[in-house]
Design an enzyme around this catalytic site. Structure first.
Site, PDB file in Angstrom:
ATOM      1  N   CYS A   1       0.821  -1.218  -0.052  1.00 20.32           N
ATOM      2  CA  CYS A   1      -0.131   0.165  -0.009  1.00 20.32           C
ATOM      3  C   CYS A   1       1.030   1.277   0.142  1.00 20.32           C
ATOM      4  O   CYS A   1       2.036   1.295   0.649  1.00 20.32           O
ATOM      5  CB  CYS A   1      -0.968   0.080   1.228  1.00 20.32           C
ATOM      6  SG  CYS A   1      -2.084  -1.437   1.410  1.00 20.32           S
TER       7      CYS A   1
ATOM      8  N   ARG B   1       3.300  -0.225  -5.132  1.00 18.48           N
ATOM      9  CA  ARG B   1       3.084  -0.881  -3.841  1.00 18.48           C
ATOM     10  C   ARG B   1       1.915  -1.677  -3.621  1.00 18.48           C
ATOM     11  O   ARG B   1       1.757  -1.987  -2.563  1.00 18.48           O
ATOM     12  CB  ARG B   1       3.309   0.254  -2.675  1.00 18.48           C
ATOM     13  CG  ARG B   1       4.363   1.163  -2.753  1.00 18.48           C
ATOM     14  CD  ARG B   1       4.526   2.318  -1.919  1.00 18.48           C
ATOM     15  NE  ARG B   1       4.345   1.900  -0.530  1.00 18.48           N
ATOM     16  CZ  ARG B   1       5.721   1.724   0.252  1.00 18.48           C
ATOM     17  NH1 ARG B   1       6.815   1.992  -0.408  1.00 18.48           N
ATOM     18  NH2 ARG B   1       5.952   1.043   1.138  1.00 18.48           N
TER      19      ARG B   1
ATOM     20  N   TRP C   1      -3.074  -2.833  -1.663  1.00 17.80           N
ATOM     21  CA  TRP C   1      -2.701  -4.079  -1.701  1.00 17.80           C
ATOM     22  C   TRP C   1      -3.385  -4.559  -0.764  1.00 17.80           C
ATOM     23  O   TRP C   1      -3.229  -4.511   0.468  1.00 17.80           O
ATOM     24  CB  TRP C   1      -1.327  -4.365  -1.688  1.00 17.80           C
ATOM     25  CG  TRP C   1      -1.052  -5.745  -2.200  1.00 17.80           C
ATOM     26  CD1 TRP C   1      -0.701  -6.100  -3.310  1.00 17.80           C
ATOM     27  CD2 TRP C   1      -1.027  -6.930  -1.359  1.00 17.80           C
ATOM     28  NE1 TRP C   1      -0.506  -7.637  -3.434  1.00 17.80           N
ATOM     29  CE2 TRP C   1      -0.535  -8.021  -2.105  1.00 17.80           C
ATOM     30  CE3 TRP C   1      -1.002  -7.109   0.147  1.00 17.80           C
ATOM     31  CZ2 TRP C   1      -0.361  -9.368  -1.512  1.00 17.80           C
ATOM     32  CZ3 TRP C   1      -0.706  -8.535   0.669  1.00 17.80           C
ATOM     33  CH2 TRP C   1      -0.616  -9.488  -0.112  1.00 17.80           C
TER      34      TRP C   1
ATOM     35  N   ASN D   1      -1.027   2.105   5.716  1.00 18.33           N
ATOM     36  CA  ASN D   1      -0.052   0.886   5.169  1.00 18.33           C
ATOM     37  C   ASN D   1       0.243  -0.030   6.403  1.00 18.33           C
ATOM     38  O   ASN D   1       0.942   0.636   7.260  1.00 18.33           O
ATOM     39  CB  ASN D   1       1.187   1.576   4.499  1.00 18.33           C
ATOM     40  CG  ASN D   1       2.087   0.554   4.083  1.00 18.33           C
ATOM     41  OD1 ASN D   1       1.823  -0.634   4.081  1.00 18.33           O
ATOM     42  ND2 ASN D   1       3.424   1.114   3.969  1.00 18.33           N
ATOM     43  N   GLY D   2       0.201  -1.143   6.294  1.00 19.43           N
ATOM     44  CA  GLY D   2       0.564  -2.322   7.248  1.00 19.43           C
ATOM     45  C   GLY D   2      -0.643  -3.011   7.675  1.00 19.43           C
ATOM     46  O   GLY D   2      -1.651  -3.205   7.322  1.00 19.43           O
TER      47      GLY D   2
ATOM     48  N   GLU E   1      15.561 -18.077  -9.991  1.00 22.01           N
ATOM     49  CA  GLU E   1      15.269 -16.694 -10.362  1.00 22.01           C
ATOM     50  C   GLU E   1      14.526 -16.851 -11.703  1.00 22.01           C
ATOM     51  O   GLU E   1      13.397 -16.282 -11.748  1.00 22.01           O
ATOM     52  CB  GLU E   1      16.302 -15.626 -10.292  1.00 22.01           C
ATOM     53  CG  GLU E   1      16.127 -14.151 -10.795  1.00 22.01           C
ATOM     54  CD  GLU E   1      15.238 -13.717  -9.935  1.00 22.01           C
ATOM     55  OE1 GLU E   1      14.887 -14.176  -8.866  1.00 22.01           O
ATOM     56  OE2 GLU E   1      14.779 -12.642 -10.425  1.00 22.01           O
TER      57      GLU E   1
ATOM     58  N   LYS F   1      10.634 -15.590 -12.015  1.00 20.09           N
ATOM     59  CA  LYS F   1      10.299 -14.578 -12.767  1.00 20.09           C
ATOM     60  C   LYS F   1       8.895 -15.001 -13.847  1.00 20.09           C
ATOM     61  O   LYS F   1       7.993 -14.181 -14.143  1.00 20.09           O
ATOM     62  CB  LYS F   1      11.147 -14.071 -13.823  1.00 20.09           C
ATOM     63  CG  LYS F   1      12.332 -13.214 -13.195  1.00 20.09           C
ATOM     64  CD  LYS F   1      11.892 -11.749 -13.052  1.00 20.09           C
ATOM     65  CE  LYS F   1      12.463 -11.028 -11.849  1.00 20.09           C
ATOM     66  NZ  LYS F   1      12.270 -11.485 -10.695  1.00 20.09           N
TER      67      LYS F   1
ATOM     68  N   GLU G   1       5.669 -15.282 -11.550  1.00 18.85           N
ATOM     69  CA  GLU G   1       5.305 -13.992 -11.185  1.00 18.85           C
ATOM     70  C   GLU G   1       4.471 -13.201 -12.349  1.00 18.85           C
ATOM     71  O   GLU G   1       3.438 -12.420 -12.076  1.00 18.85           O
ATOM     72  CB  GLU G   1       6.050 -12.972 -10.410  1.00 18.85           C
ATOM     73  CG  GLU G   1       7.095 -12.578 -11.086  1.00 18.85           C
ATOM     74  CD  GLU G   1       7.896 -11.586 -10.156  1.00 18.85           C
ATOM     75  OE1 GLU G   1       7.607 -10.991  -9.363  1.00 18.85           O
ATOM     76  OE2 GLU G   1       9.421 -11.821 -10.198  1.00 18.85           O
TER      77      GLU G   1
ATOM     78  N   HIS H   1      15.616 -37.945  -8.021  1.00 20.41           N
ATOM     79  CA  HIS H   1      15.065 -38.072  -6.621  1.00 20.41           C
ATOM     80  C   HIS H   1      13.600 -37.768  -6.383  1.00 20.41           C
ATOM     81  O   HIS H   1      13.130 -37.845  -5.185  1.00 20.41           O
ATOM     82  CB  HIS H   1      15.780 -37.384  -5.588  1.00 20.41           C
ATOM     83  CG  HIS H   1      17.318 -37.564  -5.722  1.00 20.41           C
ATOM     84  ND1 HIS H   1      17.732 -38.691  -5.095  1.00 20.41           N
ATOM     85  CD2 HIS H   1      18.429 -37.130  -6.199  1.00 20.41           C
ATOM     86  CE1 HIS H   1      19.228 -38.942  -5.471  1.00 20.41           C
ATOM     87  NE2 HIS H   1      19.353 -37.740  -6.086  1.00 20.41           N
TER      88      HIS H   1
ATOM     89  N   LYS I   1       5.046  -4.476  -5.328  1.00 20.38           N
ATOM     90  CA  LYS I   1       6.459  -4.114  -5.064  1.00 20.38           C
ATOM     91  C   LYS I   1       7.129  -4.394  -3.768  1.00 20.38           C
ATOM     92  O   LYS I   1       8.076  -4.937  -3.639  1.00 20.38           O
ATOM     93  CB  LYS I   1       6.948  -2.981  -5.829  1.00 20.38           C
ATOM     94  CG  LYS I   1       8.604  -2.697  -5.863  1.00 20.38           C
ATOM     95  CD  LYS I   1       9.122  -3.424  -7.033  1.00 20.38           C
ATOM     96  CE  LYS I   1      10.484  -3.332  -7.360  1.00 20.38           C
ATOM     97  NZ  LYS I   1      11.316  -4.206  -8.072  1.00 20.38           N
TER      98      LYS I   1
HETATM   99  O1  M6R Z   1      12.808  -5.427  -1.497  1.00 16.95           O
HETATM  100  P1  M6R Z   1      12.956  -6.716  -1.149  1.00 16.95           P
HETATM  101  O2  M6R Z   1      14.051  -7.033  -2.020  1.00 16.95           O
HETATM  102  O3  M6R Z   1      13.189  -7.247   0.174  1.00 16.95           O
HETATM  103  O4  M6R Z   1      11.610  -7.575  -1.714  1.00 16.95           O
HETATM  104  C1  M6R Z   1      11.692  -8.975  -1.641  1.00 16.95           C
HETATM  105  C2  M6R Z   1      10.798  -9.744  -2.411  1.00 16.95           C
HETATM  106  O5  M6R Z   1       9.580  -9.259  -2.291  1.00 16.95           O
HETATM  107  C3  M6R Z   1      11.067  -9.324  -4.068  1.00 16.95           C
HETATM  108  O6  M6R Z   1      12.625  -9.852  -4.355  1.00 16.95           O
HETATM  109  C4  M6R Z   1      10.377 -10.162  -5.154  1.00 16.95           C
HETATM  110  O7  M6R Z   1      10.432 -11.615  -5.133  1.00 16.95           O
HETATM  111  C5  M6R Z   1      10.518  -9.746  -6.512  1.00 16.95           C
HETATM  112  N1  M6R Z   1      10.057  -8.471  -6.934  1.00 16.95           N
HETATM  113  C6  M6R Z   1      10.185 -10.670  -7.519  1.00 16.95           C
HETATM  114  O8  M6R Z   1      10.664 -10.007  -8.764  1.00 16.95           O
END
Ligand code: M6R
Length: 619
Positions: A2, A27, A83, A109-110, A492, A496, A499, A515, A614
């Site tokens: 948020c 956010r 969010w 926010n929170g 990674e 990607k 998501e 395994h 984000k």
């Molecule tokens: O701000 P941060 O690096 O702590 O965020 C951690 C994860 O939420 C973040 O790396 C997330 O997995 C990526 N945005 C995905 O692309």
């Protein structure tokens, strides 16, 4: 998660709020809303004006269409981009929330963890709560204090003691039409004041159009912001003098700059992000210097164990950090997901250095993991992209990446900067610990310094990566495999793809497939394998054979010109060859483009993937 914004004074307008919300939208974008007081209305009787929209990514445009009904002379205003945590993303759950009188509005926010108990008490005392959110209680709690004679700032201060959880909140009250009151615990809140205006927001980007002189509120502080002035008090009620600092980020860097989306722009910026992060930290003669690290050489020599703590993509950087620290510094190293580390009762002592990696410097699990480590006696360092972020301020030392603002939800340039920064740190640790001879130090430094050029080369191949992406865009089952430095890349790549493209993608150490997971391999499966030349290449290719024998199509990240690998797979994503331990920085690029291309082919919004935000400021 948020984004919140508040403004008071001459510049207070719907347009300023909405422009700020656009910059905060990364956010969360489930809904958006704004509320304002009217300077020309009777403060004794007027109510706040409010508009909300739950149109997902279209909410802000929707609000813009309704801004015409706002008071002509706004006194103070607050805005929110959500969010959803408590309650679905509907208009009734959208912020700002009002009290029973309609005279107080709050954005938040929170999470207020004890909102059920607080809400039950409010209901017994006759309040009518209309949303399913945890936030609405805040407006009603303030209403009670105001009814008893408190100013809005006093009311917020009185409420803080009863709140459990992490939060940043901003409130306005029609009775004090030019005041915005803010408070925070853990979640970030930035404040700036000019001669005629006051602005508060979750992220500096949203304040830069108003002022560059900004300060961050500390935990349990309350700020009463008026045009041209601010009064900050701590939890005891004592006045605190804020110390604004000049922010150097430019708003331009947070705009798309002609690219179709932020993700494209940010991928394109990767060579610069890596180059800037290396600048002044590593020299060709092997000298390393990390000014903000604070921990001196003697202290580093006493480190017996390094633990990287992080979430998501940042965790993958931690996995690379673990390999680099062990390989170069010969210090025991681990990488752990913050949400596990913080609750695992970990053994962390004064010989342990915890490096918490977070692009945003706000991720609540990483922040709490850092606090837990400190409680157990460990030294903590924050590796973050955001100067003066919550984690940077709480850590003993900092490792700043210099990727610049990253708006796309998917981490790209910030991740590459993290990778290079963990490697710089590992090299520094190895050098001061005397664990690498000078020749090896110089050689590693050279490998690191070559990375920006290698990245340019990889990005020049983008069209070939896109062609591979288009070829497999309709497939539904992906597996990503790698060994050693290739494993974090595989993890990674899978993250990607999940998501952004909303496609099932699992990542495994290549040696783990037999395994269990190999049972899933059948015609139609796509296996993406990191198969650049390393001492483990033959083993990786043996795993590739096993996949192909069961009908999977294999896509390999391979060294440019490696015809042998190309002959053994169905498609290649060619990358320039770099030293193995530095290779994640380059090898992850084609996988970013692969995910981007498949997501676009499926019509997805790459900057705002569904259900994600984000910055993750809730557990
Ligand atoms: O701000 P941060 O690096 O702590 O965020 C951690 C994860 O939420 C973040 O790396 C997330 O997995 C990526 N945005 C995905 O692309």
């Amino acid at each position: 998660m948020c984004g919140i914004i508040g403004v008071t004074g001459d510049e207070a307008s719907c347009e300023l709020l909405l422009a700020g919300l656009e910059l905060l939208e990364y956010r969360g974008y489930d809904s958006a809303g704004i509320a304002a007081t009217d300077r020309s209305a009777d403060p004794a009787t007027s109510v706040v004006w409010r508009e909300r929209a739950a149109e997902h990514a279209g909410s802000i445009d929707h609000l813009r269409g309704r801004a015409g009904s706002a008071p002509a002379s706004i006194g103070a205003a607050v805005g929110h981009t959500r969010w959803a945590t408590h309650g679905p993303p509907t208009e009734v759950n959208a912020h700002p929330h009002l009290d029973c009188t309609g005279r107080i509005a709050v954005v938040h926010n929170g999470i207020i963890e004890n909102y059920r108990d607080l809400g039950a008490g409010l209901a017994v005392r006759g309040h009518l709560l209309v949303s399913a959110t945890d936030t609405e209680v805040l407006a009603h709690l303030a209403e009670e204090q105001v009814a008893a004679g408190a100013t809005l700032a006093e009311a917020v201060a009185l409420c803080l003691g009863s709140l459990r959880g992490d939060f940043a909140l901003a409130m306005i009250h029609a009775a004090e039409p030019e005041v915005v009151v803010v408070a925070r615990r853990t979640s970030p809140l930035i404040v700036g004041v000019t001669a005629t205006t006051g602005i508060v927001c979750s992220d500096v980007a949203a304040a830069l159009a108003t002022t560059r002189q900004l300060f961050a509120l500390d935990d349990d502080q309350v700020a009463e912001v008026r045009p041209g002035s601010v009064v900050v008090r701590d939890r005891t009620g004592a006045r605190v003098e804020p110390e604004p600092v000049a922010v150097s980020w430019s708003v331009q860097r947070a705009l798309k700059g002609g690219y179709p989306d932020f993700m494209s722009k940010e991928m394109h910026e990767q060579p610069r992000a890596v180059g800037d992060t290396l600048l002044g930290r590593v020299q060709a003669d092997g000298t390393t210097e990390i000014e903000e690290l604070v921990l001196g050489d003697d202290e580093l020599r006493r480190v017996r164990r390094v633990v990287f703590a992080a979430c998501g993509t940042s965790y993958h950087a931690g996995l690379v950090g673990r390999q680099a620290v062990e390989r170069w510094a010969r210090v025991v190293a681990d990488a752990e997901v913050s949400s596990e580390l913080r609750y695992r009762e970990p053994v962390l002592d004064e010989g342990t250095l915890v490096v918490a990696i977070s692009q945003s410097g706000e991720t609540v699990d990483s922040l709490h993991a850092m606090r837990e480590a400190r409680r157990r006696g460990a030294r903590v360092v924050a590796l973050t992209n955001v100067v003066d972020s919550v984690m940077a301020r709480e850590a003993d030392g900092v490792l700043y990446t210099r990727a610049g603002p990253e708006i796309g939800v998917a981490s790209t340039k910030s991740h590459l900067a993290q990778l290079v920064m963990v490697e710089v740190f590992a090299l520094h640790l190895a050098r001061v610990g005397g664990r690498l001879d000078q020749g090896a130090v110089v050689s590693v430094a050279g490998d690191l310094l070559d990375l920006p050029v290698a990245l340019e080369d990889a990005l020049d191949r983008r069209a070939t990566y896109e062609a591979v992406g288009r070829r497999f865009a309709a497939c539904e089952n992906f597996y990503f495999l790698g060994r050693r430095a290739g494993l974090p890349v595989a993890l990674e790549g899978a993250l990607k793809l999940k998501e952004l493209a909303y496609v099932r993608a699992e990542a495994y150490p290549a040696g783990e497939m037999k395994h269990g997971p190999i049972s899933l391999i059948e015609p139609g499966a796509v296996v993406v394998v990191v198969a650049t030349r390393t001492p483990l290449w033959e083993k990786v290719m043996a795993n590739v054979e096993e996949m192909r024998a069961r009908g999977a199509a294999v896509v390999a990240v391979a060294d440019a010109g490696d015809e042998e690998t190309a002959r053994l797979v169905d498609a290649v994503l060619e990358v320039p060859h770099v030293a193995e331990i530095c290779s994640p920085v380059v090898n992850v690029v084609p996988l970013q483009v692969l995910a981007y291309t498949i997501a676009r082919a499926r019509g997805n919004d790459v900057d705002r993937p569904r259900n994600l935000a984000k910055v993750v400021t809730v557990e």
